[in-house]
Design an enzyme around this catalytic site. Sequence first.
Site, short mmCIF file in Angstrom:
data_model
loop_
_atom_site.label_atom_id
_atom_site.label_comp_id
_atom_site.label_asym_id
_atom_site.label_seq_id
_atom_site.Cartn_x
_atom_site.Cartn_y
_atom_site.Cartn_z
N ASP A 182 3.46 9.52 -0.79
CA ASP A 182 2.27 8.76 -0.40
C ASP A 182 2.06 7.64 -1.42
O ASP A 182 2.20 7.88 -2.62
CB ASP A 182 1.05 9.68 -0.41
CG ASP A 182 0.05 9.35 0.68
OD1 ASP A 182 -0.01 8.17 1.06
OD2 ASP A 182 -0.66 10.25 1.14
N HIS A 220 0.82 -1.22 0.00
CA HIS A 220 0.00 0.00 0.00
C HIS A 220 0.85 1.26 0.00
O HIS A 220 0.34 2.34 -0.26
CB HIS A 220 -0.93 0.00 1.22
CG HIS A 220 -2.05 -1.00 1.10
ND1 HIS A 220 -3.32 -0.66 0.73
CD2 HIS A 220 -2.06 -2.34 1.26
CE1 HIS A 220 -4.09 -1.74 0.69
NE2 HIS A 220 -3.34 -2.78 1.02
P1 ADQ Z 1 -3.04 6.08 4.74
O1 ADQ Z 1 -1.63 6.54 4.88
O2 ADQ Z 1 -3.78 5.91 5.99
O3 ADQ Z 1 -3.14 4.73 3.87
P2 ADQ Z 1 -4.97 7.48 2.85
O4 ADQ Z 1 -4.88 6.81 1.55
O5 ADQ Z 1 -5.10 8.95 2.73
O6 ADQ Z 1 -3.73 7.25 3.81
O7 ADQ Z 1 -6.24 6.91 3.61
C1 ADQ Z 1 -6.70 7.46 4.77
C2 ADQ Z 1 -8.15 7.06 5.02
O8 ADQ Z 1 -8.47 7.43 6.36
C3 ADQ Z 1 -9.10 7.79 4.09
O9 ADQ Z 1 -10.15 6.95 3.74
C4 ADQ Z 1 -9.60 8.95 4.97
O10 ADQ Z 1 -10.92 9.36 4.70
C5 ADQ Z 1 -9.53 8.36 6.37
N1 ADQ Z 1 -9.24 9.45 7.32
C6 ADQ Z 1 -8.13 10.18 7.40
N2 ADQ Z 1 -8.24 11.11 8.37
C7 ADQ Z 1 -9.44 10.96 8.92
C8 ADQ Z 1 -10.18 11.63 9.97
N3 ADQ Z 1 -9.69 12.65 10.64
N4 ADQ Z 1 -11.41 11.19 10.25
C9 ADQ Z 1 -11.94 10.17 9.56
N5 ADQ Z 1 -11.33 9.52 8.57
C10 ADQ Z 1 -10.10 9.89 8.25
C11 ADQ Z 1 -2.20 3.84 3.21
C12 ADQ Z 1 -1.18 4.49 2.30
C13 ADQ Z 1 -1.89 5.34 1.25
C14 ADQ Z 1 -2.87 4.46 0.46
C15 ADQ Z 1 -3.78 3.70 1.41
C16 ADQ Z 1 -4.63 2.66 0.67
O11 ADQ Z 1 -0.28 5.30 3.04
O12 ADQ Z 1 -0.97 5.93 0.35
O13 ADQ Z 1 -3.66 5.27 -0.38
O14 ADQ Z 1 -3.02 2.99 2.39
O15 ADQ Z 1 -3.87 1.80 -0.11
#
Ligand code: ADQ
Length: 466
Positions: free
Chosen positions: A362, A155
């Site tokens: 990311d 990921h």
């Molecule tokens: P993350 O680093 O966690 O994931 P991201 O892809 O942005 O990053 O996903 C975060 C998820 O958490 C999103 O669905 C978002 O809505 C939710 N989220 C974040 N902050 C929040 C808050 N304050 N309240 C509620 N929900 C919140 C890892 C990798 C990424 C990759 C994903 C999936 O680092 O690059 O996209 O896995 O493969």
Amino acid sequence: MSRLVVVSNRVGPLRGAARAGGLAVALADALQRRRGLWFGWSGELAESPAVRARTQTTAGVTRATLDLTQAELDDYYNGFANRCLWPLFHYRLDLAAFDRRFYDGYQRVNRRFAQTLAPLLHDDDLVWVHDYHLLPFAETLREMGAQQKLGFFLHIPFPVRELLTALPSADRLVRALMAYDLIGFQTEGDLQAFRDYVLREAGGIIDGETLRAYGRKVIARAFPIGIDTAQFAQMARSEDARRDAERLKAAIFNRAQIIGVDRLDYTKGLPERFLAYQKLLEDYPDAHGQVSFLQIAPTSRGDVPEYVHIREELETLAGHINGRFAQFDWTPLRYINRAITRRQLAGLYRMSHIGFVTPLRDGMNLVAKEYVAAQDPVDPGVLVLSRFAGCARQMTAALIVNPYDVAGVAEALQTARHMAVEERRERHAELMRGLIENDVSRWCDDFLGVLDRVGPHAPGDAGPSA
Ligand code: ADQ
């Protein structure tokens, strides 16, 4: 159809509001279709290492979990995974802790995961392993005689060869990865970095998507992850989301809202983002009193020291910016340090004029995709997106920025503020087409489709350096 076994550090919920995240839904759906099993850490701590998994079956899907001891958690999860692999794979060599104890703990927990899962496997299962916590999992399972098709999805980014070679265990980990049958990456760039390592460091051979090295053979491919686009858009349109959003709009007196949503992590570029917002206020006085920046960033990995520092840094910066620019009836920046529900999130995205997504590195970044999916197509907001997010390659209709270029990001914010509605609609429509076509169920089906088709596992399949 073969049974699906998903393995990840944590086991997601199969039902209820908590499973509302796109990935959890997609995996739970795939597991339901294939009457599968989801295996991983329970999230609980135990005094001594557990010997058997706890299982619980609901509507044909089994959750199998095991507890970890505090020492295991410290070395495997907080240690090797989050203090070594996470910074290194996100290009933060300066933050990577190369501690042998961490590495040994990581190997030990991977072995215990494999030992615990092995008795639960059927001969023709498809096993899909997720993320950097479990790089050597397949190798350990193979050593126990497993012949099933084993797939792995990373990921997070895969670092370029020059960085990866700084990791003392790099060669052992890449060799271990080659015990899978299929390896999926987020982007072509990550795939390219992996191929480069196999070719140049491991003396491997590349034949199309097939890579051979260490006497092993693997298919490596990019599968960019998506979101549950249709469901998310529907949630953002819902009456409940609209009501929440209206309340908030009134609270900020209808000012144009800029929104950032991230786990509080040093890879997300939050200090640089705050500085770019400050630059907007310095360079464009017409923004004073007209914009409101809301940053939601709940603490994550609070046991890792680097995460404590970033929190302190952000609080200081936010206080500084507000102290400098606030007026008695205008707070320029609101920084909220906690998680909110997905419905609230959808409503907030929809009412925000600018989605501000500027990670320094990311794997993909799902927030950018959620922001776009939540917009009203008639009057959509503008996405300002870092070129270093994996999704930037797909989302070229966003305003793409370099997050290190603080003045450039401020310019992009200003452009977004004044963008005409026709241009906003065009950009949004193009972004939305990509999100609908490549949603998370398509991602799931694509990966499993390829894994299904790989030939039977051939132990000892001789490669050039066997
Ligand atoms: P993350 O680093 O966690 O994931 P991201 O892809 O942005 O990053 O996903 C975060 C998820 O958490 C999103 O669905 C978002 O809505 C939710 N989220 C974040 N902050 C929040 C808050 N304050 N309240 C509620 N929900 C919140 C890892 C990798 C990424 C990759 C994903 C999936 O680092 O690059 O996209 O896995 O493969």
